[in-house]
Design an enzyme around this catalytic site. Structure first.
Site, PDB file in Angstrom:
ATOM      1  N   HIS A  54      51.501  16.159  64.855  1.00 38.20           N
ATOM      2  CA  HIS A  54      50.907  15.876  66.170  1.00 38.20           C
ATOM      3  C   HIS A  54      51.699  16.592  67.254  1.00 38.20           C
ATOM      4  O   HIS A  54      52.826  16.218  67.568  1.00 38.20           O
ATOM      5  CB  HIS A  54      50.881  14.369  66.460  1.00 38.20           C
ATOM      6  CG  HIS A  54      50.116  14.034  67.702  1.00 38.20           C
ATOM      7  ND1 HIS A  54      48.942  13.310  67.689  1.00 38.20           N
ATOM      8  CD2 HIS A  54      50.329  14.347  69.009  1.00 38.20           C
ATOM      9  CE1 HIS A  54      48.484  13.186  68.925  1.00 38.20           C
ATOM     10  NE2 HIS A  54      49.324  13.814  69.754  1.00 38.20           N
ATOM     11  N   HIS A  59      51.267  19.342  71.037  1.00 35.28           N
ATOM     12  CA  HIS A  59      50.413  19.950  72.070  1.00 35.28           C
ATOM     13  C   HIS A  59      50.990  21.319  72.414  1.00 35.28           C
ATOM     14  O   HIS A  59      51.811  21.453  73.318  1.00 35.28           O
ATOM     15  CB  HIS A  59      50.352  19.057  73.318  1.00 35.28           C
ATOM     16  CG  HIS A  59      49.648  17.769  73.073  1.00 35.28           C
ATOM     17  ND1 HIS A  59      48.314  17.577  73.375  1.00 35.28           N
ATOM     18  CD2 HIS A  59      50.060  16.615  72.506  1.00 35.28           C
ATOM     19  CE1 HIS A  59      47.958  16.357  73.015  1.00 35.28           C
ATOM     20  NE2 HIS A  59      48.998  15.749  72.483  1.00 35.28           N
ATOM     21  N   GLN A 116      40.849  16.188  76.523  1.00 32.34           N
ATOM     22  CA  GLN A 116      41.898  15.460  77.248  1.00 32.34           C
ATOM     23  C   GLN A 116      41.353  14.533  78.337  1.00 32.34           C
ATOM     24  O   GLN A 116      41.871  13.449  78.555  1.00 32.34           O
ATOM     25  CB  GLN A 116      42.860  16.481  77.884  1.00 32.34           C
ATOM     26  CG  GLN A 116      43.879  15.924  78.853  1.00 32.34           C
ATOM     27  CD  GLN A 116      45.044  15.256  78.169  1.00 32.34           C
ATOM     28  OE1 GLN A 116      45.880  15.909  77.569  1.00 32.34           O
ATOM     29  NE2 GLN A 116      45.097  13.939  78.238  1.00 32.34           N
ATOM     30  N   HIS A 133      43.604  10.785  69.593  1.00 30.71           N
ATOM     31  CA  HIS A 133      44.503   9.960  70.381  1.00 30.71           C
ATOM     32  C   HIS A 133      43.783   8.625  70.520  1.00 30.71           C
ATOM     33  O   HIS A 133      42.706   8.569  71.108  1.00 30.71           O
ATOM     34  CB  HIS A 133      44.731  10.573  71.754  1.00 30.71           C
ATOM     35  CG  HIS A 133      45.595  11.796  71.745  1.00 30.71           C
ATOM     36  ND1 HIS A 133      45.239  12.956  71.113  1.00 30.71           N
ATOM     37  CD2 HIS A 133      46.814  12.021  72.289  1.00 30.71           C
ATOM     38  CE1 HIS A 133      46.206  13.837  71.278  1.00 30.71           C
ATOM     39  NE2 HIS A 133      47.173  13.299  71.982  1.00 30.71           N
ATOM     40  N   GLU A 136      46.339   4.808  73.060  1.00 31.10           N
ATOM     41  CA  GLU A 136      47.685   5.114  73.570  1.00 31.10           C
ATOM     42  C   GLU A 136      47.821   4.366  74.891  1.00 31.10           C
ATOM     43  O   GLU A 136      47.694   4.932  75.972  1.00 31.10           O
ATOM     44  CB  GLU A 136      47.907   6.608  73.752  1.00 31.10           C
ATOM     45  CG  GLU A 136      49.371   6.923  74.094  1.00 31.10           C
ATOM     46  CD  GLU A 136      49.653   8.396  74.275  1.00 31.10           C
ATOM     47  OE1 GLU A 136      48.695   9.197  74.263  1.00 31.10           O
ATOM     48  OE2 GLU A 136      50.832   8.760  74.423  1.00 31.10           O
ATOM     49  N   ASP A 142      54.689  15.381  69.236  1.00 25.08           N
ATOM     50  CA  ASP A 142      53.809  15.276  70.401  1.00 25.08           C
ATOM     51  C   ASP A 142      54.114  16.320  71.466  1.00 25.08           C
ATOM     52  O   ASP A 142      53.260  17.132  71.787  1.00 25.08           O
ATOM     53  CB  ASP A 142      53.863  13.857  70.986  1.00 25.08           C
ATOM     54  CG  ASP A 142      52.610  13.477  71.768  1.00 25.08           C
ATOM     55  OD1 ASP A 142      51.663  14.282  71.782  1.00 25.08           O
ATOM     56  OD2 ASP A 142      52.578  12.383  72.349  1.00 25.08           O
TER      57      ASP A 142
HETATM   58 FE   FE2 Z   1      49.358  13.674  71.896  1.00 24.45          FE
END
Ligand code: FE2
Length: 430
Positions: free
Chosen positions: A57, A59, A152, A210, A213, A309
């Site tokens: 995971h 970005h 996102q 996701h 979260e 992440d």
């Molecule tokens: Fe993430």
């Protein structure tokens, strides 16, 4: 004649004194005292040799952007998302490629062999997608990069997100992502899970969302994710990332939820560094930790992999591509302190994450890809404790990165002059 032999290795499962021979990019033999010759011979000196670290995971479109256009002052998830929204319009495809390639250099140096990266599709120009597809191609000889189409700003909340997500999948992005807790309502969140799982089922793709979260115990989209996984026959192909609301949920509800997740064959990816930083921000004291229920998920037979992440981006200003930092934080926050639990945390950044990503030929058995990392540590628990030098990183039987041993020259009266941190291993290991 082999291409490479690694002599006297200790494997993560505890086997010691083994030689690993590589030929034609594969592991050709794992045996004691291989007598054959090789172009390259490395003496592991009894140290740990592991398959590569796997980051399930990440970005990569945002990494190494820290400080542009400004810092995240509050340190919250929501300011991070707002800050990313400021950066997106002003960055170019070449900017993203350059940062991503620099990050991949660092990742390789730390023994990472595979990364699943989310890529934001809430940009009508799809700059991140274009950039990371190019990066995936360029790094393929030395790093497996898997991409997730990540809306996102919410696949329903952003009016063009669904069309962009479908375009990204058409362009070759591998996995369907989502962010149900960021949609406008609980109903929209659940509907987004349904829609995105249907897209994955239609296209024969994996899902990695996701999911929840949040510190809101009523954020229960993972329930819908499990339901849709079962309804659409996606068992084993769907992952819930973060799942932090599970930390705050009522225990009675969780006693129903976790078996449903197990029944659906869901995978889970907590991201310990980021969530210990971001969660509990609305609490005074006591402050919730916000990590999902790792020991309980594991006990239910759910495959759990730890992800990193973020590294130096709008959400997290630290990080150094060290999956052992990630494992260490996950271990501490989850209070996983038994020898067995600590060794499992090493699996969470290697074999478990490889399974979640569906990596083929991953491992240290004959016939597996000749990808591995030699660490300055004696076993997986020591590796987590020390986060030691990656002495050699091997890909397809070739050494692609070397780091010297960490040795300190001491100058103290009547004390040894040479200090190797790995010499401080425990006397008894059980
Ligand atoms: Fe993430």
């Amino acid at each position: 004649m082999f291409d490479l032999i690694l002599k006297n290795a200790t494997l993560p499962d505890g086997r010691t004194g083994l030689d690993i021979a590589c030929a034609h990019g594969r592991i050709a033999a794992v045996e004691r005292d291989i007598a054959a010759e090789a172009r390259v011979v490395i003496d592991a000196k009894g140290r740990l040799v592991s398959p590569p670290f796997v980051d399930p995971h990440f970005h990569m479109d945002a990494t190494l952007s820290l400080g542009t256009p400004r810092m995240n002052v509050s340190g919250t998830l929501l300011e991070g998302i707002a800050l990313w929204g400021e950066l997106k319009p002003v960055q170019s495809v070449d900017d993203i490629i350059e940062r991503a390639l620099r990050y991949c250099d660092l990742a390789v140096s730390m023994g990472i062999g595979a990364i699943r990266s989310h890529v934001d599709v809430c940009d009508d120009a799809l700059k991140g997608v274009e950039a990371l597809l190019e990066v995936r191609k360029r790094v393929a000889p030395y790093l497996d990069l898997q991409l997730v189409a990540f809306p996102q700003d919410g696949v329903f909340r952003d009016p063009t997100a669904e069309a962009n997500l479908l375009r990204a999948l058409d362009m070759g992005v591998d996995v369907v992502g989502g962010i149900p807790h960021f949609e406008r309502t609980m109903q929209d969140g659940a509907a987004s899970v349904t829609r995105l799982c249907e897209i994955a089922a239609e296209r024969g793709l994996m899902v990695d969302m996701h999911c929840d979260e949040s510190d809101d115990p009523m954020s229960r989209h993972v329930e819908t994710l499990a339901y849709e996984t079962t309804r659409l026959g996606l068992q084993g192909r769907v992952t819930g990332s973060h799942l932090t609301s599970m930390h705050s949920m009522d225990n009675y509800y969780v006693s129903k939820l976790i078996p449903l997740m197990a029944e659906a064959g869901l995978h889970a990816i907590p991201n310990p560094l980021i969530n210990i930083m971001l969660q509990g921000r609305h609490d005074t004291y006591p402050k919730r930790r916000g990590q999902t229920r790792v020991p309980e998920l594991r006990a239910a037979g759910i495959t759990v992999g730890f992800g990193s992440d973020c590294v130096m981006d709008p959400w997290y200003s630290l990080g150094r591509a060290d999956m052992l930092d990630v494992a260490s934080m996950g271990l501490h926050v989850g209070q996983m302190s038994s020898r067995e639990d600590m060794a499992w945390c090493f699996e969470a950044v290697t074999t478990n994450s490889a399974k979640i990503m569906g990596l083929e030929s991953y491992g240290l058995e004959t016939g597996d890809a000749a990808n591995m990392v030699l660490l300055q540590a004696s076993d997986p628990i020591e590796a987590i404790r020390l986060r030691p030098a990656r002495l050699a990183v091997i890909r397809a039987g070739e050494v692609i990165a070397r780091t010297p041993e960490t040795i300190t020259a001491l100058d103290l009266p009547d004390r040894p002059q040479r200090l190797d941190p790995a010499d401080y291993a425990p006397v008894a290991k059980t």
